[in-house]
Design a protein around this motif. Sequence first.
Motif, PDB file in Angstrom:
ATOM      1  N   ALA A 252      50.814  90.798 -62.069  1.00  0.00           N
ATOM      2  CA  ALA A 252      50.016  89.961 -61.176  1.00  0.00           C
ATOM      3  C   ALA A 252      49.503  88.714 -61.888  1.00  0.00           C
ATOM      4  CB  ALA A 252      48.848  90.768 -60.613  1.00  0.00           C
ATOM      5  N   LYS A 253      49.195  88.843 -63.167  1.00  0.00           N
ATOM      6  CA  LYS A 253      48.728  87.689 -63.943  1.00  0.00           C
ATOM      7  C   LYS A 253      49.883  86.739 -64.254  1.00  0.00           C
ATOM      8  CE  LYS A 253      44.889  90.257 -66.023  1.00  0.00           C
ATOM      9  NZ  LYS A 253      44.302  90.772 -67.290  1.00  0.00           N
TER      10      LYS A 253
ATOM     11  N   LYS B 152      53.391  93.215 -52.218  1.00  0.00           N
ATOM     12  CA  LYS B 152      52.080  92.965 -51.625  1.00  0.00           C
ATOM     13  C   LYS B 152      51.276  91.893 -52.355  1.00  0.00           C
ATOM     14  CE  LYS B 152      51.765  97.715 -49.893  1.00  0.00           C
ATOM     15  NZ  LYS B 152      51.080  99.021 -50.022  1.00  0.00           N
ATOM     16  N   LEU B 153      51.832  91.353 -53.445  1.00  0.00           N
ATOM     17  CA  LEU B 153      51.128  90.314 -54.190  1.00  0.00           C
ATOM     18  C   LEU B 153      51.293  88.964 -53.506  1.00  0.00           C
ATOM     19  CD1 LEU B 153      52.063  91.282 -57.872  1.00  0.00           C
ATOM     20  CD2 LEU B 153      49.871  91.640 -56.722  1.00  0.00           C
ATOM     21  N   SER B 154      50.200  88.231 -53.409  1.00  0.00           N
ATOM     22  CA  SER B 154      50.226  86.916 -52.783  1.00  0.00           C
ATOM     23  C   SER B 154      51.042  85.943 -53.628  1.00  0.00           C
ATOM     24  CB  SER B 154      48.794  86.398 -52.626  1.00  0.00           C
ATOM     25  OG  SER B 154      48.793  85.116 -52.047  1.00  0.00           O
TER      26      SER B 154
ATOM     27  N   THR C 186      50.669  84.493 -61.347  1.00  0.00           N
ATOM     28  CA  THR C 186      49.826  83.302 -61.222  1.00  0.00           C
ATOM     29  C   THR C 186      50.435  82.137 -61.991  1.00  0.00           C
ATOM     30  OG1 THR C 186      47.840  84.664 -60.979  1.00  0.00           O
ATOM     31  CG2 THR C 186      47.516  82.374 -61.638  1.00  0.00           C
TER      32      THR C 186
ATOM     33  N   ALA D 204      47.034  87.571 -59.472  1.00  0.00           N
ATOM     34  CA  ALA D 204      47.266  87.146 -58.091  1.00  0.00           C
ATOM     35  C   ALA D 204      46.617  88.149 -57.148  1.00  0.00           C
ATOM     36  CB  ALA D 204      48.761  87.051 -57.820  1.00  0.00           C
ATOM     37  N   SER D 205      46.168  87.669 -56.016  1.00  0.00           N
ATOM     38  CA  SER D 205      45.521  88.529 -55.027  1.00  0.00           C
ATOM     39  C   SER D 205      46.566  89.231 -54.156  1.00  0.00           C
ATOM     40  CB  SER D 205      44.584  87.709 -54.150  1.00  0.00           C
ATOM     41  OG  SER D 205      45.306  86.683 -53.482  1.00  0.00           O
ATOM     42  N   GLN D 206      46.091  90.103 -53.299  1.00  0.00           N
ATOM     43  CA  GLN D 206      46.972  90.779 -52.353  1.00  0.00           C
ATOM     44  C   GLN D 206      47.270  89.848 -51.176  1.00  0.00           C
ATOM     45  OE1 GLN D 206      48.038  94.359 -52.646  1.00  0.00           O
ATOM     46  NE2 GLN D 206      47.568  93.672 -54.713  1.00  0.00           N
ATOM     47  N   GLY D 207      48.477  89.970 -50.640  1.00  0.00           N
ATOM     48  CA  GLY D 207      48.858  89.133 -49.509  1.00  0.00           C
ATOM     49  C   GLY D 207      49.721  89.905 -48.527  1.00  0.00           C
TER      50      GLY D 207
ATOM     51  N   ASP E  63      49.238  95.543 -64.123  1.00  0.00           N
ATOM     52  CA  ASP E  63      48.460  94.375 -63.703  1.00  0.00           C
ATOM     53  C   ASP E  63      48.879  93.115 -64.459  1.00  0.00           C
ATOM     54  OD1 ASP E  63      47.431  95.021 -66.183  1.00  0.00           O
ATOM     55  OD2 ASP E  63      45.328  94.959 -65.572  1.00  0.00           O
TER      56      ASP E  63
ATOM     57  N   SER F 111      44.344  84.546 -64.275  1.00  0.00           N
ATOM     58  CA  SER F 111      43.748  85.560 -63.406  1.00  0.00           C
ATOM     59  C   SER F 111      44.846  86.213 -62.572  1.00  0.00           C
ATOM     60  CB  SER F 111      42.701  84.933 -62.491  1.00  0.00           C
ATOM     61  OG  SER F 111      43.295  83.907 -61.714  1.00  0.00           O
TER      62      SER F 111
END
Length: 310
Positions: free
Chosen positions: A19-20, A50-52, A23, A155-158, A16, A153
């Motif tokens: 994903a941060k 799959k990460l936005s 951002t 990143a969201s899924q995209g 994770d 924070s």
Amino acid sequence: MAILLLADHDNATLSDQTAKALTAASKIGSDVHVLVAGSNAKAAADAAAKLSGVSKVLLADDASLANNLAEPLAALIVSLAGSYDAIVSAATSVGKNVLPRVAALLDVAQVSEIVDVVSADTFKRPIYAGNAIQTVQSTDAKKVVTVRTTSFSPASQGAPAAVEPISTAALSSDLSSYISDALSSSDRPELTSAKIIVSGGRALGSAENFKEVILPLADKLGAAVGASRAAVDAGYAPNDWQVGQTGKVVAPQLYIACGISGAIQHLAGMKDSKVIVAINKDEDAPIFHVADYGLVADLFEILPEMEKAI
């Protein structure tokens, strides 16, 4: 700007922390490519896709990249660097190991552990154990940046991005070789990603007391266990539990500091926690200056009561 983000993974799953770091990378430039370098790492690459905010995932699959050795991984990144304006990684053990070598090979200055992106070439990073924030502008043609992920924070899924296999020719190096891993295992959450952390200090007095009063409360809360440097140096807790400037930097939703005085070194690793609860017999302990809730009490009495009440 085109950004190359080094993914943090174990070949099977994506950390994770990636994903941060994404951002932060997205604030530097809008065209972010994620490099997943490993062996049989297709699952991690698919997760990264799959990460936005990810434009493309580069999958470098080779046996020489299986264990994140600095030499072949740095050589791979440098071979790709010509197409990118910035190279970014989370400030994890892999990022801290590889990116300084990349910066040296590119003959640029690394900007380490940023906590904010002001512009594409200007960043904020903590200095003096987090007591001051330095604003750094890089004039290098290529930026090499590590990210303190507790400040961003995830990143969201995209919509899934394309996964592109890339060549890994001539990456072998005889400067270092992988021998083995000695990994600790635990049913508790990993310290840097835990939402709740219960930490103990030197006031615990022994490893046995750690087990008797800290671990039951952590287990009831589903929390990770941390420790101050003093507790680790005294042998009360293992090194991988250490929170602080020379340990792990954490920012959970809830941080419970038990018998921790609040030395600067420790505060640098946990002061960004959303809610800080301090339990200490010394009402003048510095930890109370950063705590949202403070309890002046004997932890050997309070923690068992808390554990029973939950």
